[in-house]
Each structure stands twice: as C-alpha cells, then as structure tokens.
Design an enzyme around this catalytic site. Structure first.
Site, PDB file in Angstrom:
ATOM      1  N   GLU A  53      40.995  83.287 -28.638  1.00  7.93           N
ATOM      2  CA  GLU A  53      39.879  82.447 -28.189  1.00  7.93           C
ATOM      3  C   GLU A  53      40.219  81.874 -26.819  1.00  7.93           C
ATOM      4  O   GLU A  53      41.254  81.223 -26.650  1.00  7.93           O
ATOM      5  CB  GLU A  53      39.576  81.312 -29.171  1.00  7.93           C
ATOM      6  N   ASP A 105      45.408  78.674 -17.298  1.00  9.28           N
ATOM      7  CA  ASP A 105      44.472  79.728 -16.928  1.00  9.28           C
ATOM      8  C   ASP A 105      44.690  80.936 -17.837  1.00  9.28           C
ATOM      9  O   ASP A 105      45.823  81.412 -17.995  1.00  9.28           O
ATOM     10  CB  ASP A 105      44.726  80.090 -15.460  1.00  9.28           C
ATOM     11  N   ASP A 127      32.167  77.259 -19.218  1.00  7.36           N
ATOM     12  CA  ASP A 127      31.521  76.545 -18.123  1.00  7.36           C
ATOM     13  C   ASP A 127      30.557  77.497 -17.436  1.00  7.36           C
ATOM     14  O   ASP A 127      30.950  78.563 -16.966  1.00  7.36           O
ATOM     15  CB  ASP A 127      32.582  76.061 -17.127  1.00  7.36           C
ATOM     16  N   LYS A 131      25.239  76.497 -10.351  1.00  8.07           N
ATOM     17  CA  LYS A 131      24.809  76.672  -8.970  1.00  8.07           C
ATOM     18  C   LYS A 131      25.121  78.090  -8.510  1.00  8.07           C
ATOM     19  O   LYS A 131      26.204  78.616  -8.759  1.00  8.07           O
ATOM     20  CB  LYS A 131      25.500  75.654  -8.063  1.00  8.07           C
ATOM     21  N   THR A 197      30.371  73.725 -32.783  1.00  2.00           N
ATOM     22  CA  THR A 197      31.303  73.039 -31.896  1.00  2.00           C
ATOM     23  C   THR A 197      30.621  71.838 -31.252  1.00  2.00           C
ATOM     24  O   THR A 197      29.399  71.696 -31.298  1.00  2.00           O
ATOM     25  CB  THR A 197      31.799  73.981 -30.784  1.00  2.00           C
ATOM     26  N   TYR A 199      30.180  71.350 -28.175  1.00  4.74           N
ATOM     27  CA  TYR A 199      29.324  71.808 -27.080  1.00  4.74           C
ATOM     28  C   TYR A 199      27.978  72.292 -27.611  1.00  4.74           C
ATOM     29  O   TYR A 199      26.939  72.052 -27.007  1.00  4.74           O
ATOM     30  CB  TYR A 199      30.030  72.920 -26.308  1.00  4.74           C
TER      31      TYR A 199
END
Length: 219
Positions: A53, A105, A127, A131, A197, A199
C-alpha cells in the site's frame, strides 16, 4: 535516496504535522526500526504472498487488511511522519506481525522491489494535485506505472481509489497509455473487505462520491 530521485517532483505535501504524542514518539524510536524496510533486500524475511500500500495515511486500511490476512505480508509506504506513527500504534494495538513500513518516498522502494514479487498494489486517495501546473506531481505517472507492472505478478492487481473525477480520468488514461493492464469490475463498488478511510469519510461529508478502479496486470 539517489541524486536522480532527489531531482524528481515531490508527490506528497508536508512531511510532519503536529508534535507527536509521547507514546507515538516512543514507537517511532523503538518499533519503527524493527519494521523498517531495507532497500538492499526489501522482501527479506517476508512470506511468498505480498501486498503493497502506497500512501497509507493513518493506516486504517493497511491495518484492517493485515489483520484479516495474517498469511499475507504487507509493506506500507508513507512519507508523513504522523501517519507512520499512527500506523505503528495500530500494529501495536492489533499485534500485527505481517507489516513492514517504508516511511519515505515510495519510488526508491518500488525500484528496489524484485520483479513479479507482489500480488496487489493499493493507491488509495492519493494527493490529487488539482492545479494543472501541479498535475505532473501525481503519483500515477508513466514511470510509476512501469514499476507497478514490473513489481506485480502476472494477474496481479493495481487498485486505485479516489473522490476526484479528474484524477480518476487521468489514471484511466495513463493506464491505457501504458498498455499492460486491463480494467475490470464495477468502479462504483468498494473493494472486497473494504474499510472506510478518513479521507473517504471526508469526501462523503463534502458531498463527493468515490470510484474504485481495478487494473489487472496482463500476463
């Protein structure tokens, strides 16, 4: 991390939030070193069945799946320190013995993983970098899809969930351009053994639905 990795666009935001609670700080010092994935041999000591994950957030989904599947070894990658601390608390609370953690990362980890070594890769509510000038920071990219295809076993699954329509379309387009995956299943239906979750709960509160994409690695 290599010089090349340092020059890449950062796909995540801040690295740390509020000051950690005392117990969480102790877990970072004492438990994380025992669970940390070594990039020299990242699957050392793990079982034959493995799931990954990327960006596990607070760890709810990762801990839930690890508890349900004690026969599967899990690696969770998350650069946000507070999220790692919450996941460590869940590992302790649930006494999970099948979880390893990469608190940085995810791209160097992907590069280090052996080919055809994982059954599933989850990328849940990443994320969206909404933009247009930031779209190139999205984790779904030709580079990372190539690594997903390499790391997954033939027939393995890349599972992507998001509440951002533009990112869902972006992902479908990127996967189609790669050519090594086939989409399947009902994108409106959550995955098997799904747990909501934080989110996803936030998206629902704000009136957004989610799509759950399933991409199977071609043989």
């Amino acid at each position: 991390m290599t010089e090349t990795a340092n020059k890449r666009f950062q796909f995540y935001g801040r690295r740390k939030g509020k000051t950690l609670r005392r117990h969480h700080s102790a877990l970072m010092d004492q438990l994380l070193p025992r669970l940390r994935v070594g990039l020299d041999d990242p699957v050392s000591g793990m079982g034959e069945r493995r799931w990954l994950e990327i960006g596990f957030g607070g760890g709810e989904h990762l801990a839930h799946q690890a508890e349900l599947h004690p026969d599967i070894s899990f690696i969770g990658a998350e650069p946000f320190v507070n999220g790692v601390a919450k996941m460590l608390a869940l590992v302790e609370e649930k006494n999970l013995a099948n979880v390893r953690i990469h608190g940085a990362d995810a791209r160097p980890l992907l590069e280090a993983l052996p080919a055809a070594s994982f059954e599933r890769i989850f990328l849940l509510y990443p994320d969206p970098w909404p933009k247009a000038r930031h779209n190139k920071r999205r984790f779904v990219s030709p580079e990372n899809l190539a690594q997903f295809h390499r790391v997954l076993r033939p027939g393995g699954l890349f599972l992507f969930a998001s509440d951002i329509d533009d990112y869902v379309s972006w992902t479908r387009g990127a996967v189609a351009a790669h050519g090594g995956f086939v989409e399947e299943g009902n994108p409106s239906a959550p995955y098997e053994n799904w747990i909501e979750t934080r989110y996803e709960a936030k998206a629902r509160r704000e009136g957004r639905g989610s799509e759950y994409l399933r991409f199977r690695r071609s043989p």
